[in-house]
Design a protein around this motif. Structure first.
Motif, short mmCIF file in Angstrom:
data_model
loop_
_atom_site.label_atom_id
_atom_site.label_comp_id
_atom_site.label_asym_id
_atom_site.label_seq_id
_atom_site.Cartn_x
_atom_site.Cartn_y
_atom_site.Cartn_z
N GLY A 89 0.84 -1.19 0.00
CA GLY A 89 0.00 0.00 0.00
C GLY A 89 0.87 1.24 0.00
O GLY A 89 1.83 1.33 0.76
N THR A 91 0.92 5.44 0.26
CA THR A 91 0.22 6.66 0.66
C THR A 91 1.07 7.86 0.27
O THR A 91 2.22 7.98 0.68
CB THR A 91 -0.03 6.66 2.18
OG1 THR A 91 -0.80 5.51 2.54
CG2 THR A 91 -0.78 7.92 2.58
N THR A 99 -2.78 7.59 -4.19
CA THR A 99 -2.73 6.85 -2.93
C THR A 99 -3.57 5.58 -3.04
O THR A 99 -4.66 5.59 -3.63
CB THR A 99 -3.24 7.71 -1.77
OG1 THR A 99 -2.38 8.85 -1.64
CG2 THR A 99 -3.26 6.93 -0.46
N THR A 100 -3.06 4.50 -2.48
CA THR A 100 -3.82 3.25 -2.44
C THR A 100 -5.11 3.48 -1.67
O THR A 100 -5.08 4.05 -0.56
CB THR A 100 -3.00 2.14 -1.75
OG1 THR A 100 -1.79 1.95 -2.48
CG2 THR A 100 -3.78 0.83 -1.71
N GLN A 102 -8.00 3.49 0.83
CA GLN A 102 -7.99 3.06 2.22
C GLN A 102 -9.13 2.09 2.48
O GLN A 102 -10.20 2.47 2.93
CB GLN A 102 -8.09 4.27 3.16
CG GLN A 102 -6.92 5.24 3.04
CD GLN A 102 -5.63 4.61 3.51
OE1 GLN A 102 -5.63 3.84 4.46
NE2 GLN A 102 -4.53 4.94 2.85
N TYR A 135 -7.10 -4.35 -1.48
CA TYR A 135 -6.71 -3.74 -2.75
C TYR A 135 -5.38 -3.02 -2.55
O TYR A 135 -5.19 -2.27 -1.61
CB TYR A 135 -7.78 -2.74 -3.20
CG TYR A 135 -7.43 -2.00 -4.46
CD1 TYR A 135 -7.58 -2.62 -5.70
CD2 TYR A 135 -6.94 -0.70 -4.41
CE1 TYR A 135 -7.26 -1.95 -6.87
CE2 TYR A 135 -6.60 -0.03 -5.58
CZ TYR A 135 -6.76 -0.66 -6.80
OH TYR A 135 -6.43 0.01 -7.94
N GLY A 136 -4.43 -3.25 -3.45
CA GLY A 136 -3.13 -2.61 -3.34
C GLY A 136 -2.25 -3.01 -4.49
O GLY A 136 -2.71 -3.56 -5.51
N GLN A 137 -0.97 -2.74 -4.37
CA GLN A 137 0.01 -3.04 -5.40
C GLN A 137 0.59 -4.44 -5.14
O GLN A 137 1.34 -4.63 -4.20
CB GLN A 137 1.13 -1.99 -5.38
CG GLN A 137 0.68 -0.56 -5.58
CD GLN A 137 0.33 -0.27 -7.03
OE1 GLN A 137 0.68 -1.05 -7.92
NE2 GLN A 137 -0.36 0.83 -7.27
N THR A 138 0.25 -5.41 -5.98
CA THR A 138 0.76 -6.77 -5.84
C THR A 138 2.12 -6.87 -6.52
O THR A 138 2.27 -6.51 -7.69
CB THR A 138 -0.21 -7.79 -6.46
OG1 THR A 138 -1.48 -7.68 -5.83
CG2 THR A 138 0.32 -9.20 -6.29
N PHE A 147 3.88 2.17 -10.71
CA PHE A 147 3.38 3.36 -10.04
C PHE A 147 3.42 4.52 -11.03
O PHE A 147 4.39 4.67 -11.79
CB PHE A 147 4.24 3.70 -8.81
CG PHE A 147 3.57 4.63 -7.85
CD1 PHE A 147 2.62 4.17 -6.95
CD2 PHE A 147 3.87 5.99 -7.86
CE1 PHE A 147 1.99 5.03 -6.08
CE2 PHE A 147 3.25 6.85 -6.98
CZ PHE A 147 2.30 6.37 -6.08
#
Length: 389
Positions: A89, A91, A99-100, A102, A135-138, A147
């Motif tokens: 994640g 921020t 930003t991922t 929340q 949910y986020g950056q795998t 990014f």
């Protein structure tokens, strides 16, 4: 009349000689077996169990098992490094579009996630309920994430702090003084396996918190009643190590509380290899399980119901040791329980796993058993003689 008696005697003798083929019951025909091995004649010294013997046993502890090589000297040096399949994640302050989101879920080091409120209420020893990953950056298989403005960023093998600093530097041409934070939302790349006598066996994720032997057992719900904590098996890089978790909990030997790493397989065995065998003139010959890695002669005899009052020779209570590691040279100890101090000695002499406790037979009992074996034959000869008169 004489001829009939001879024929009758011949019939009885034939039946007696062929009893193995006509008599009921199980038997083994040894006519096809060729046994030429001589009876062993090796003699073994017997050590009388005294106060000095017990003191020597206590002063000579068992050889310590080698510990697995540690990646970190202590927990203070531990750092978690990102690997493929982790979910990150990001921020970026004052830039919500970068930003991922929340979300309301997070990962607590297992293979599942839960709400923040659930994480605070969840007992440490219970498994987490299965939910979708946040949910986020795998992190991809090649160790990168994507990014905006930066493109692909290599994160595998780095700490979150290192990734944060690199991304902040890469965003500086596009964003003035970027305030960036990177965290791991789900630890999915590295795990260990816990098997055996634990209440909740299964995989455990490696997270940013060091995972030790006690932590792994605790997070697996604790052990069952049959667990042998004295011989916990750790498989690392194809090598097997035996850890004494019981010694750590009872004696404070923190060297056994090793830090686990990705790929470790932790097995908590049952007490099968920690049994003691009680044989001879006892009421119930049986294997006896050691309790918390300890058992004395008195413990073993008590669990076997005690010695037989009419048959046992209490001066011949033997302990045969070392048969498993060196079967050709066992160590043999004898306890003379006819002496006043023998009861105290029986409670102080500690047994080892796979020891054999044997209670000898009194000489008069051996004679009586021999008579019981011979008596039926004598009776048969007596009746044959009466028939031939």
């Amino acid at each position: 009349m004489l001829i009939s008696r001879v024929l009758l005697l011949t019939f009885f003798m034939s039946a007696l000689l062929s009893a193995c083929g006509t008599a009921p019951g199980n038997f083994l025909d040894t006519s096809r077996l060729e046994d030429k091995d001589p009876t062993p004649t090796t003699t073994y010294p017997v050590h009388l169990i005294t106060v000095d013997t017990i003191a020597q046993e206590q002063a000579t502890p068992e050889a310590a098992q080698p510990l697995p090589p540690a990646r970190f000297a202590d927990a203070a040096q531990y750092v978690y490094r990102i690997a493929p399949q982790d979910i990150l994640g990001v921020t970026l302050w004052d830039h919500p579009e970068l930003t991922t989101p929340q979300g309301s879920t997070l990962s607590t080091g297992g293979n599942t996630t839960q709400t923040v409120a659930g994480a605070l209420q969840q007992p440490y020893t219970q498994a987490l309920p299965g939910q979708a990953d946040p949910y986020g950056q795998t992190v991809s298989a090649n160790g990168t994430i994507f990014f905006p403005f930066i493109g692909k960023v290599r994160v595998a093998g780095k700490t979150t702090g290192e990734v944060r600093d690199e991304m902040a530097a890469a965003l500086s041409p596009y964003i003035k003084n970027p305030q960036l934070d990177v965290r791991v939302l789900a630890y999915r790349s590295q795990k260990i396996a816990v098997t055996g006598e634990v209440k909740q066996p299964g995989p455990l994720a490696i997270s940013d918190v060091p995972l030790t032997l006690v932590d792994a057992i605790t997070r697996s719900g604790g052990t069952t009643g049959e667990a042998d904590l004295q011989r916990v098996r750790l498989t690392r890089n194809g090598k097997l190590y035996v850890l004494d978790a019981n010694g750590m909990l009872d004696r404070g030997d923190i060297s056994q509380n090793v830090m686990l790493q990705a790929g470790d397989i932790l097995n908590v065995p049952d007490r099968y290899d920690s049994r003691i065998f009680v044989m001879g003139e006892v009421k119930t010959p049986m294997p006896v399980n050691m309790v918390r890695g300890r058992a004395s002669i008195a413990d073993a005899l008590t669990q076997a119901g005690g010695v037989l009052d009419t048959d046992a020779n209490v001066r011949q209570v033997y302990v045969v040791r070392g048969v498993r590691n060196n079967p050709s040279k066992p160590d043999i100890y004898r306890l003379d329980m006819s002496q006043p101090d023998s009861l105290l000695l029986s409670t102080q002499f500690q047994l080892h796993p796979q020891d054999v406790v044997y209670v000898g037979t009194a000489g008069a009992v051996q004679f009586n058993r021999l008579i019981n074996q011979v008596l039926p034959t004598l009776q048969t000869l007596f009746y044959l003689k009466q028939l031939t008169r």
